[in-house]
Design a protein around this motif. Structure first.
Motif, PDB file in Angstrom:
ATOM      1  N   ILE A 196       8.987  -4.246  -2.756  1.00 13.02           N
ATOM      2  CA  ILE A 196       7.540  -4.010  -2.726  1.00 13.02           C
ATOM      3  C   ILE A 196       7.238  -2.996  -1.637  1.00 13.02           C
ATOM      4  O   ILE A 196       7.589  -3.187  -0.467  1.00 13.02           O
ATOM      5  CB  ILE A 196       6.766  -5.314  -2.444  1.00 13.02           C
ATOM      6  N   ALA A 197       6.598  -1.908  -2.013  1.00 16.11           N
ATOM      7  CA  ALA A 197       6.199  -0.894  -1.041  1.00 16.11           C
ATOM      8  C   ALA A 197       4.984  -1.378  -0.269  1.00 16.11           C
ATOM      9  O   ALA A 197       4.012  -1.864  -0.856  1.00 16.11           O
ATOM     10  CB  ALA A 197       5.881   0.416  -1.760  1.00 16.11           C
ATOM     11  N   LEU A 198       5.044  -1.281   1.042  1.00 18.56           N
ATOM     12  CA  LEU A 198       3.923  -1.712   1.880  1.00 18.56           C
ATOM     13  C   LEU A 198       3.007  -0.521   2.147  1.00 18.56           C
ATOM     14  O   LEU A 198       3.439   0.483   2.732  1.00 18.56           O
ATOM     15  CB  LEU A 198       4.442  -2.285   3.199  1.00 18.56           C
ATOM     16  N   PRO A 199       1.732  -0.612   1.704  1.00 21.03           N
ATOM     17  CA  PRO A 199       0.789   0.507   1.849  1.00 21.03           C
ATOM     18  C   PRO A 199       0.596   0.914   3.308  1.00 21.03           C
ATOM     19  O   PRO A 199       0.760   0.116   4.232  1.00 21.03           O
ATOM     20  CB  PRO A 199      -0.504  -0.060   1.253  1.00 21.03           C
ATOM     21  N   GLU A 200       0.223   2.172   3.514  1.00 21.02           N
ATOM     22  CA  GLU A 200      -0.048   2.682   4.861  1.00 21.02           C
ATOM     23  C   GLU A 200      -1.405   2.226   5.368  1.00 21.02           C
ATOM     24  O   GLU A 200      -1.594   2.028   6.568  1.00 21.02           O
ATOM     25  CB  GLU A 200       0.026   4.212   4.857  1.00 21.02           C
ATOM     26  N   SER A 201      -2.368   2.052   4.460  1.00 16.35           N
ATOM     27  CA  SER A 201      -3.730   1.726   4.891  1.00 16.35           C
ATOM     28  C   SER A 201      -3.909   0.227   5.073  1.00 16.35           C
ATOM     29  O   SER A 201      -3.242  -0.590   4.418  1.00 16.35           O
ATOM     30  CB  SER A 201      -4.740   2.212   3.845  1.00 16.35           C
ATOM     31  N   ASP A 202      -4.850  -0.123   5.969  1.00 12.82           N
ATOM     32  CA  ASP A 202      -5.164  -1.536   6.181  1.00 12.82           C
ATOM     33  C   ASP A 202      -5.737  -2.163   4.909  1.00 12.82           C
ATOM     34  O   ASP A 202      -5.444  -3.321   4.593  1.00 12.82           O
ATOM     35  CB  ASP A 202      -6.167  -1.681   7.324  1.00 12.82           C
ATOM     36  N   ALA A 203      -6.562  -1.391   4.201  1.00 10.26           N
ATOM     37  CA  ALA A 203      -7.161  -1.914   2.971  1.00 10.26           C
ATOM     38  C   ALA A 203      -6.076  -2.245   1.951  1.00 10.26           C
ATOM     39  O   ALA A 203      -6.139  -3.273   1.250  1.00 10.26           O
ATOM     40  CB  ALA A 203      -8.139  -0.897   2.388  1.00 10.26           C
TER      41      ALA A 203
END
Length: 208
Positions: free
Chosen positions: A179-186
């Motif tokens: 699972i790729a972890l998004p860069e943005s907090d949202a």
């Protein structure tokens, strides 16, 4: 096929656990039952030869005061029968000790994943079915970690010995995925919510 071994006191030999249970029933429920007899049951979730089963039965019982049998032991007549055992997943210390003893008796290790599960069967004389249900719930079992079953005596005799191990058998196959972890907090917050991770944004940042 699983093996069931039952061990109990011989006729005419006092049953200390049964006597203590009879006193508890009187103290907790005010029921003056005539008598309580008990026996220990072990379900061995592994195949034992006939000779091995006979040896285990012999060694599990005190030669002077007790008797044993594979399947069902003749414990004499009663009015109600109550079986109490641990729920699946609850640590069975007695069963674990019994497994070590069985391996020592038969001279070999039981297969990986095999287990030995203990329970107690009570034979109550002088109680109705409704009273036996109350005895099972209020005196003999802890509903958080134990299960119970009640039979009338004739119903019990007509049923087959319970050789079913108390385990949950599931066909679920674990799955691993990247699972790729998004860069943005949202994006991190959305991922935690959609995957039901119950992690805060700060915790998701730490994972990333």
């Amino acid at each position: 096929m699983a093996t069931r071994i039952e061990v109990g006191y011989r006729r005419g030999v006092p049953d200390p656990r049964g006597q203590a249970t009879q006193a508890k029933i009187k103290s907790f429920l005010g029921l003056g039952v005539s008598s309580v007899r008990s026996l220990d049951a072990y379900v061995v979730d592994a195949e034992l030869t006939r000779e091995e089963t006979e040896r285990v039965c012999e060694r599990f019982a005190d030669a002077v005061t007790q008797e044993s049998a594979e399947g069902r032991l003749d414990a004499g007549e009663s009015d109600q029968v109550i079986a109490v055992g641990l729920k699946p997943g609850v640590t069975d210390a007695v069963g674990r000790s019994a497994r070590f003893a069985i391996e020592d008796i038969v001279g070999r290790k039981l297969p990986e994943g095999a287990g030995v599960y203990s329970s107690v069967v009570y034979f109550v004389t002088g109680a109705t079915r409704e009273e036996a249900e109350a005895i099972a719930v209020e005196v003999l079992s802890n509903p958080l970690i134990e299960t119970h079953k009640v039979w009338g005596f004739e119903e019990y005799l007509g049923s087959a010995p319970d050789r079913e191990p108390p385990v949950v058998r599931s066909g679920h196959a674990p799955r691993v995925e990247r699972i790729a972890l998004p860069e943005s907090d949202a994006g991190l917050e959305r991922l935690s919510r959609e995957r039901v991770l119950s992690l805060s944004v700060e915790e998701m940042r730490s994972l990333r």
